[in-house]
Enzyme design. Structure first.
Site, short mmCIF file in Angstrom:
data_model
loop_
_atom_site.label_atom_id
_atom_site.label_comp_id
_atom_site.label_asym_id
_atom_site.label_seq_id
_atom_site.Cartn_x
_atom_site.Cartn_y
_atom_site.Cartn_z
N LYS A 1 -34.85 -36.42 -55.03
CA LYS A 1 -33.30 -34.98 -53.92
C LYS A 1 -32.12 -35.67 -53.66
O LYS A 1 -30.97 -35.31 -53.81
CB LYS A 1 -34.55 -34.87 -52.75
CG LYS A 1 -33.89 -34.39 -52.14
CD LYS A 1 -34.56 -34.45 -50.70
CE LYS A 1 -34.48 -35.85 -49.42
NZ LYS A 1 -33.56 -36.02 -48.71
N ASN A 2 -31.67 -37.15 -53.21
CA ASN A 2 -30.98 -37.35 -52.40
C ASN A 2 -30.16 -37.89 -54.23
O ASN A 2 -28.87 -38.15 -54.01
CB ASN A 2 -31.42 -39.14 -52.59
CG ASN A 2 -31.85 -38.60 -50.62
OD1 ASN A 2 -31.63 -37.61 -50.33
ND2 ASN A 2 -32.14 -40.14 -50.04
N ARG B 1 -27.86 -31.85 -43.12
CA ARG B 1 -26.60 -33.23 -43.35
C ARG B 1 -25.59 -32.72 -44.31
O ARG B 1 -24.43 -32.89 -44.82
CB ARG B 1 -26.89 -34.54 -42.72
CG ARG B 1 -26.85 -34.34 -41.34
CD ARG B 1 -27.06 -35.63 -40.60
NE ARG B 1 -26.19 -36.47 -41.18
CZ ARG B 1 -24.79 -36.48 -40.62
NH1 ARG B 1 -24.28 -35.56 -39.74
NH2 ARG B 1 -23.92 -37.68 -41.42
N CYS C 1 -28.51 -36.25 -35.54
CA CYS C 1 -29.66 -35.61 -36.21
C CYS C 1 -30.99 -36.43 -35.99
O CYS C 1 -30.61 -37.13 -34.66
CB CYS C 1 -30.25 -35.59 -37.92
SG CYS C 1 -30.01 -36.90 -38.55
N ARG D 1 -24.82 -40.68 -36.52
CA ARG D 1 -24.78 -39.72 -37.35
C ARG D 1 -23.40 -39.12 -37.50
O ARG D 1 -23.41 -38.52 -38.31
CB ARG D 1 -25.67 -38.60 -38.82
CG ARG D 1 -27.45 -39.59 -39.48
CD ARG D 1 -27.90 -38.94 -39.67
NE ARG D 1 -27.63 -39.56 -40.92
CZ ARG D 1 -28.84 -38.73 -42.46
NH1 ARG D 1 -30.00 -38.28 -41.53
NH2 ARG D 1 -29.10 -39.01 -43.29
N PRO D 2 -22.34 -40.22 -37.64
CA PRO D 2 -21.23 -39.80 -38.21
C PRO D 2 -20.45 -39.87 -39.13
O PRO D 2 -20.91 -39.64 -39.60
CB PRO D 2 -19.96 -40.22 -37.23
CG PRO D 2 -21.21 -41.73 -36.72
CD PRO D 2 -22.75 -41.22 -36.88
N ASP E 1 -17.35 -40.03 -40.49
CA ASP E 1 -15.82 -40.58 -39.42
C ASP E 1 -15.62 -41.34 -40.60
O ASP E 1 -14.38 -41.86 -41.82
CB ASP E 1 -15.91 -41.95 -38.77
CG ASP E 1 -16.97 -43.18 -38.56
OD1 ASP E 1 -18.32 -42.79 -38.61
OD2 ASP E 1 -16.89 -43.88 -38.43
N ASP F 1 -35.23 -45.60 -45.94
CA ASP F 1 -36.27 -44.39 -45.95
C ASP F 1 -37.40 -44.74 -46.43
O ASP F 1 -38.35 -43.80 -46.29
CB ASP F 1 -36.00 -43.44 -47.35
CG ASP F 1 -34.63 -42.48 -46.33
OD1 ASP F 1 -34.71 -42.17 -45.85
OD2 ASP F 1 -33.48 -42.06 -47.60
N VAL G 1 -30.14 -50.10 -39.86
CA VAL G 1 -28.92 -48.73 -40.97
C VAL G 1 -28.99 -47.29 -39.99
O VAL G 1 -27.55 -47.02 -39.79
CB VAL G 1 -29.89 -48.18 -42.17
CG1 VAL G 1 -28.50 -46.88 -43.06
CG2 VAL G 1 -30.04 -49.47 -43.30
N ARG H 1 -39.03 -30.57 -47.52
CA ARG H 1 -37.45 -30.79 -47.43
C ARG H 1 -36.95 -32.59 -48.71
O ARG H 1 -36.54 -32.10 -49.52
CB ARG H 1 -36.36 -31.47 -46.15
CG ARG H 1 -36.26 -31.07 -45.00
CD ARG H 1 -35.33 -31.15 -44.27
NE ARG H 1 -34.31 -32.49 -44.54
CZ ARG H 1 -34.15 -33.18 -44.17
NH1 ARG H 1 -35.10 -33.36 -43.23
NH2 ARG H 1 -33.66 -33.88 -44.77
C1 UD1 Z 1 -28.30 -40.93 -47.22
C2 UD1 Z 1 -29.56 -40.19 -47.76
C3 UD1 Z 1 -30.61 -40.78 -46.48
C4 UD1 Z 1 -30.90 -42.32 -45.89
C5 UD1 Z 1 -29.20 -42.59 -46.29
C6 UD1 Z 1 -29.53 -44.82 -45.96
C7 UD1 Z 1 -28.73 -38.29 -49.01
C8 UD1 Z 1 -28.97 -37.22 -48.96
N1 UD1 Z 1 -29.13 -38.66 -47.58
O1 UD1 Z 1 -27.76 -40.56 -46.36
O2 UD1 Z 1 -31.91 -40.56 -47.41
O3 UD1 Z 1 -31.57 -43.13 -45.15
O4 UD1 Z 1 -28.00 -42.53 -46.92
O5 UD1 Z 1 -29.75 -45.03 -47.25
O6 UD1 Z 1 -28.64 -39.03 -49.44
N2 UD1 Z 1 -22.64 -43.45 -41.04
C9 UD1 Z 1 -21.37 -43.29 -40.27
N3 UD1 Z 1 -19.85 -43.00 -40.56
C10 UD1 Z 1 -19.96 -42.16 -41.29
C11 UD1 Z 1 -20.83 -42.07 -42.22
C12 UD1 Z 1 -22.19 -43.31 -41.81
O7 UD1 Z 1 -21.61 -44.23 -38.91
O8 UD1 Z 1 -19.56 -41.85 -41.66
C13 UD1 Z 1 -23.91 -44.97 -40.37
C14 UD1 Z 1 -24.37 -43.44 -40.15
O9 UD1 Z 1 -25.08 -43.01 -38.43
C15 UD1 Z 1 -26.03 -44.72 -40.26
C16 UD1 Z 1 -25.23 -44.98 -41.66
O10 UD1 Z 1 -24.25 -45.42 -41.80
O11 UD1 Z 1 -26.47 -45.43 -39.08
C17 UD1 Z 1 -25.56 -45.15 -42.97
O12 UD1 Z 1 -26.02 -43.63 -43.61
P1 UD1 Z 1 -25.05 -43.22 -44.32
O13 UD1 Z 1 -25.09 -44.59 -45.80
O14 UD1 Z 1 -23.59 -41.81 -44.92
O15 UD1 Z 1 -26.48 -42.37 -44.63
P2 UD1 Z 1 -26.37 -40.42 -45.55
O16 UD1 Z 1 -25.28 -40.79 -46.68
O17 UD1 Z 1 -26.15 -39.97 -44.60
#
Ligand code: UD1
Length: 422
Positions: A22-23, A93, A117, A122-123, A125, A310, A332, A402
């Site tokens: 999926k991811n 998201r 979520c 999950r920002p 930035d 995950d 994480v 999902r």
């Molecule tokens: C992806 C996966 C999700 C997995 C996660 C971590 C997909 C569709 N989803 O989610 O299943 O749990 O990786 O392996 O592939 N963060 C920030 N700022 C940002 C982006 C992220 O602070 O701009 C923080 C998030 O809040 C979180 C952490 O970084 O605490 C990890 O997020 P991220 O690696 O971006 O995960 P996703 O891409 O959302």
């Protein structure tokens, strides 16, 4: 309300084929926005999140169609609309992954600001910092993030955290930027490698895939390709644990062993035994055999190649029945222990101290009525139900849909007693 009714205590037996990731499929679908012509994808799992992304592509002006046998065809011949619909961004998201591709393709993008979520704020930035470094002017107002750039230009970018989504978004945008982009402290997840390979096949120039420094040299155009998505390592890990927690003997095919090393290694520390059989050049079958008892281990979630967040809820379920005390640290996401309440209702002994869960093994879990709060929490409850004494009713299946293709069918084929009511 939709629910699974699971009678616990049956040892799973037989073979299960793991679906496509999926991811990996989600960003690959988003990347078709960048490509001119037809793309044929194979091994795309039939899931709610995939349908949401296909709807998103359609809403943006592409033609996208899920065909039988896990195939998706995407045609990109028309002008791309630059505004992403609110209901699709809020449904999932990962829809925010269209921001980079729309911006790179059209010079504009207007994307509803994704909310937090249940597992954390999950920002975005890091996504925004990366796209800004490529020259995007960014405004956040009226609930939208608006991006504007006459031309994206390559730059050197350092990520404070190796965000999976930000790496994907910026990598996609950089493929059509002018000159070279370097992303330092990039995420190294297998899904990013898969996206990068897909983009390279379409004409992109990305080097360093699978490392934490990516070099992307922009090109003028990308073209449609045929591509097969990697197996889902989280579904694979979930089934490895299903085999072990049921004290069964199952085998998994369509699995990439390198992607599940962290999970298998921890399970081996617990006393689970694996054997690997080669079937042809690329196919490996993993056999899982669990004894009647297993030991506690400590786990700390980390970006790849560390233990995946995950898999944390599912592993926690497994450890509730281990001999001894395990400490699980979630590093994480800030709020990823929502399954704990429900596991406690089934008799688990778990104490939360900040981002640590102290899991004291118990001799059995007992069936109860439980509610799914998020996707992987749902998988954790299914594992608990497989091992529990008596019957468990699990509500809130929309979360599971999902991320797990044909979950009930696959478990039933292995001998689990699962009834699905919608
Ligand atoms: C992806 C996966 C999700 C997995 C996660 C971590 C997909 C569709 N989803 O989610 O299943 O749990 O990786 O392996 O592939 N963060 C920030 N700022 C940002 C982006 C992220 O602070 O701009 C923080 C998030 O809040 C979180 C952490 O970084 O605490 C990890 O997020 P991220 O690696 O971006 O995960 P996703 O891409 O959302």
């Amino acid at each position: 309300m939709s629910r699974f009714i699971i009678d616990g205590g049956y040892r799973l037996k037989g073979n299960v084929r793991i679906s496509g990731s999926k991811n990996a499929a989600l960003p690959i679908l988003a990347a078709t926005i960048l490509m001119d012509g037809d793309t044929h994808l194979d091994n795309v799992p039939h899931l709610l999140d995939i349908s949401s992304m296909i709807k998103m592509l359609e809403a943006l002006g592409l033609r996208a169609e899920y065909k039988n046998d896990c195939k998706v065809r995407v045609s990109n011949y028309r002008k791309i609309r630059h505004i992403a619909p609110y209901e699709l961004i809020t449904a999932m998201r990962a829809s925010f992954l269209v921001a980079g591709p729309i911006l790179a393709k059209t010079g504009l993008a207007k994307i509803p600001f994704p909310g937090g979520c249940s597992i954390g704020a999950r920002p975005v930035d890091i996504h925004l910092k990366g796209l800004k470094a490529l020259g995007a002017e960014i405004n956040i107002e009226h609930g939208f993030v608006s991006f504007k750039a006459k031309k994206l230009v390559g730059n050197k970018i350092f990520f404070d955290f190796p965000s999976v989504g930000a790496t994907e978004n910026v990598m996609m945008a950089a493929t059509l930027a002018e000159g070279e982009t370097v992303i330092e402290n990039a995420a190294q997840e297998p899904e990013i490698v898969d996206l990068g390979r897909f983009l390279n096949k379409a004409g992109a120039k990305i080097e360093g895939l699978g490392t934490n420094v990516l070099h992307i040299t922009g090109v003028d155009t990308l073209h449609g390709v045929n591509y097969s998505v990697i197996p889902d390592r989280i579904e694979a890990g979930t089934f490895l644990l299903a085999g072990a927690i049921s004290k069964g003997e199952i085998s998994l095919s369509g699995i990439n062993l390198e992607h599940v090393q962290a999970v298998m290694s921890k399970m081996e520390d617990c006393g689970v035994r694996f054997s690997v059989e080669s079937k042809g050049e690329n196919e490996k079958v993993v056999h899982v055999k669990s004894g009647d008892s297993f030991k506690a281990v400590d786990i700390s979630t980390r970006p790849f190649p560390g233990f995946p967040t995950d898999m944390q809820p599912q592993m926690m379920t497994f450890l509730t029945l281990a001999q001894g005390t395990s400490v699980i640290s979630e590093s994480v996401f800030e709020n990823r222990f929502l399954h704990v309440n429900e596991l406690q209702r089934m008799g688990a002994d778990i104490e939360i101290k900040r981002n640590n869960a102290i899991v004291r093994g118990v001799s059995s879990l007992s069936g109860a009525e439980v509610k799914i709060t998020d996707l992987r929490a749902g998988a954790a409850l299914v594992l608990a139900a497989l091992a529990a004494d008596g019957t468990t009713e699990i509500y809130g299946l929309k979360h599971l849909k999902r991320g797990y293709a044909k979950f009930a069918e696959k478990l039933t084929a292995l001998g689990a007693k699962v009834t699905s009511e919608s």
